[in-house]
Motif scaffolding. Structure first.
Motif, PDB file in Angstrom:
ATOM      1  N   GLN A   1      83.323  39.175  77.602  1.00 30.91           N
ATOM      2  CA  GLN A   1      82.602  38.582  76.870  1.00 30.91           C
ATOM      3  C   GLN A   1      82.476  39.407  75.346  1.00 30.91           C
ATOM      4  OE1 GLN A   1      78.817  39.264  78.979  1.00 30.91           O
ATOM      5  NE2 GLN A   1      79.121  41.308  78.895  1.00 30.91           N
TER       6      GLN A   1
ATOM      7  N   SER B   1      80.209  39.228  73.791  1.00 34.27           N
ATOM      8  CA  SER B   1      78.630  40.147  73.851  1.00 34.27           C
ATOM      9  C   SER B   1      78.939  41.630  73.424  1.00 34.27           C
ATOM     10  CB  SER B   1      77.849  40.049  74.976  1.00 34.27           C
ATOM     11  OG  SER B   1      77.743  38.596  75.339  1.00 34.27           O
TER      12      SER B   1
ATOM     13  N   ARG C   1      88.955  36.762  81.900  1.00 33.41           N
ATOM     14  CA  ARG C   1      88.532  37.197  83.210  1.00 33.41           C
ATOM     15  C   ARG C   1      89.438  36.454  84.101  1.00 33.41           C
ATOM     16  NH1 ARG C   1      81.998  34.350  82.160  1.00 33.41           N
ATOM     17  NH2 ARG C   1      81.938  35.788  80.238  1.00 33.41           N
TER      18      ARG C   1
ATOM     19  N   GLN D   1      85.312  32.574  73.290  1.00 35.68           N
ATOM     20  CA  GLN D   1      83.764  32.547  73.074  1.00 35.68           C
ATOM     21  C   GLN D   1      83.313  32.605  71.653  1.00 35.68           C
ATOM     22  OE1 GLN D   1      82.018  35.751  75.568  1.00 35.68           O
ATOM     23  NE2 GLN D   1      81.666  34.249  77.336  1.00 35.68           N
TER      24      GLN D   1
ATOM     25  N   GLU E   1      79.984  34.203  69.835  1.00 35.79           N
ATOM     26  CA  GLU E   1      78.620  34.912  70.013  1.00 35.79           C
ATOM     27  C   GLU E   1      77.742  34.695  68.759  1.00 35.79           C
ATOM     28  OE1 GLU E   1      78.609  36.768  73.024  1.00 35.79           O
ATOM     29  OE2 GLU E   1      76.719  37.945  72.695  1.00 35.79           O
TER      30      GLU E   1
ATOM     31  N   GLY F   1      75.630  33.027  73.704  1.00 32.59           N
ATOM     32  CA  GLY F   1      77.078  33.129  73.731  1.00 32.59           C
ATOM     33  C   GLY F   1      77.683  31.709  74.362  1.00 32.59           C
TER      34      GLY F   1
HETATM   35  N1  PHE Z   1      77.869  36.979  77.189  1.00 30.04           N
HETATM   36  C1  PHE Z   1      77.530  35.806  78.208  1.00 30.04           C
HETATM   37  C2  PHE Z   1      78.446  35.348  79.047  1.00 30.04           C
HETATM   38  O1  PHE Z   1      79.672  35.402  78.812  1.00 30.04           O
HETATM   39  C3  PHE Z   1      76.966  34.892  77.365  1.00 30.04           C
HETATM   40  C4  PHE Z   1      75.737  35.432  76.623  1.00 30.04           C
HETATM   41  C5  PHE Z   1      75.769  35.853  75.330  1.00 30.04           C
HETATM   42  C6  PHE Z   1      74.553  35.355  77.338  1.00 30.04           C
HETATM   43  C7  PHE Z   1      74.588  36.006  74.763  1.00 30.04           C
HETATM   44  C8  PHE Z   1      73.142  35.794  76.579  1.00 30.04           C
HETATM   45  C9  PHE Z   1      73.292  36.248  75.050  1.00 30.04           C
HETATM   46  O2  PHE Z   1      78.181  34.668  80.118  1.00 30.04           O
END
Ligand code: PHE
Length: 345
Positions: free
Chosen positions: A172, A174, A198, A211, A213, A310
């Protein structure tokens, strides 16, 4: 045969054969035949042994004359042949500027690129800065610092490719939130696009995808700010009439966490195949940054709050362009990509 007659004969042969020469290759052959070592003129010199002593000076002079005459003749011929060959090359390599050109077909932007650029455009317009983190991440940035320690059940939400027990392909974007918050103090307003990985593969999942973010941290940031920003995003990407709604969800690093839906841009709420009759389409995950994540990065959670979101770029591309199989986005099939020619970035 008398030497004089031999000389005459060779002279005639040379004159005759030189006329027939058409290429530099045959020129060299003929020249060696007469003037080369072991050639006909050399043969005459060798034959001098049989010439009586008193006739030798005369004979030698005659052969020498023949030799220099032939050499001059061949030199002239060589020049002529070279000139002819050059003229021929110039003729054959001539470019006809009036001929119709070969068409080169301009390519198109990949739908992924289109969406990425549209998203960056929308968020840059709202004042977001771009941050790109590494694709090979540590377990700490991808999970632990995001309030997901080793034994946390939420790790099962993502099937992770590990390189070593501590290194992995980020699952992610994130992970970049932590890197940003460790290095920058509020106000923070960051958009972080990038590839994630993944172990998952079917019509709507790919082991590698992209993604986008977002992270905003400052004093007084609330869920309303997130909602307002998402409304703007949805209108710009899916159309002016589009609304958003938040549903409760769970992510370890946000509290509260939400799933964000946009009103169906195909049926506008009436219910259709795209929205599976619900009138709404899920587009991203988001939430208020968890206090534990803020304080872990040295940001005072009593003073600052923030939201993060995200989204899957391919998912947005599939929704917006009506693509039903994610494989189309990664196959590189020109026939598929051609459809996006001329689509605005
Ligand atoms: N990182 C989460 C995902 O990949 C998505 C997300 C990002 C959720 C930021 C909350 C805040 O599923």
């Amino acid at each position: 045969m008398e030497l004089k007659d031999r000389i005459k004969e060779i002279r005639e042969k040379i004159s005759e054969e030189i006329e027939k020469i058409t290429s530099h290759k045959s020129f060299l052959e003929i020249k060696t035949k007469f003037l080369g070592r072991g050639g006909e003129i050399q043969g005459l010199f060798k034959g001098m042994r049989e010439v009586p002593q008193e006739e030798r000076p005369e004979a030698g002079k005659n052969i020498n004359d023949l030799s220099s005459w032939a050499a001059a003749l061949f030199d002239k011929k060589e020049e002529k042949i070279k000139a002819e060959e050059l003229a021929e090359r110039i003729e054959s390599e001539k470019i006809d500027v009036t001929m119709p050109g070969k068409r080169t077909e301009p390519g198109s932007y990949h739908p992924d690129t289109l969406i990425k650029r549209q998203l960056v455009d929308v968020f840059a317009g709202m004042g977001f800065e771009i941050y790109e983190g590494p694709e090979i991440e540590t377990d700490y940035y991808n999970f632990t610092a995001l309030n997901t320690p080793k034994d946390h059940p939420a790790r099962d939400m993502q099937d992770t490719f590990y390189i070593t027990p501590e290194l992995l392909l980020r699952t992610q974007t994130s992970a970049g939130q932590i890197r940003v918050m460790e290095n920058k103090k509020p106000p923070i307003k960051i958009l972080s696009p990038g590839k994630v990985y993944r172990s998952d593969s079917d019509a709507t999942h790919s082991p590698m995808f992209s993604q986008m973010e977002g992270l905003v941290v400052d004093e007084g940031i609330t869920l309303c700010d997130l909602k307002g920003m998402l409304d703007e995003f949805a209108r710009k990407i899916f159309g002016e009439k589009i609304k958003t709604r938040l549903r409760p969800s769970y992510f370890p690093f946000t509290e509260p966490s939400v799933e964000v839906d946009v009103s169906c841009f195909s049926c506008h709420g009436a219910g259709c195949r795209l929205c599976k009759g619900t009138g709404w389409i899920e587009v991203l995950g988001a939430g208020m940054v968890n206090r534990r994540v803020l304080s872990g990065c040295g940001i005072d959670p009593d003073r600052y709050t923030g939201f993060a979101f995200g989204m899957g770029v391919e998912r947005i591309a599939m929704l917006k362009y009506g693509i039903t199989n994610m494989k189309n986005l990664f196959d590189g099939d020109v026939k598929f990509l051609r459809q996006f020619k001329g689509t605005e970035v």
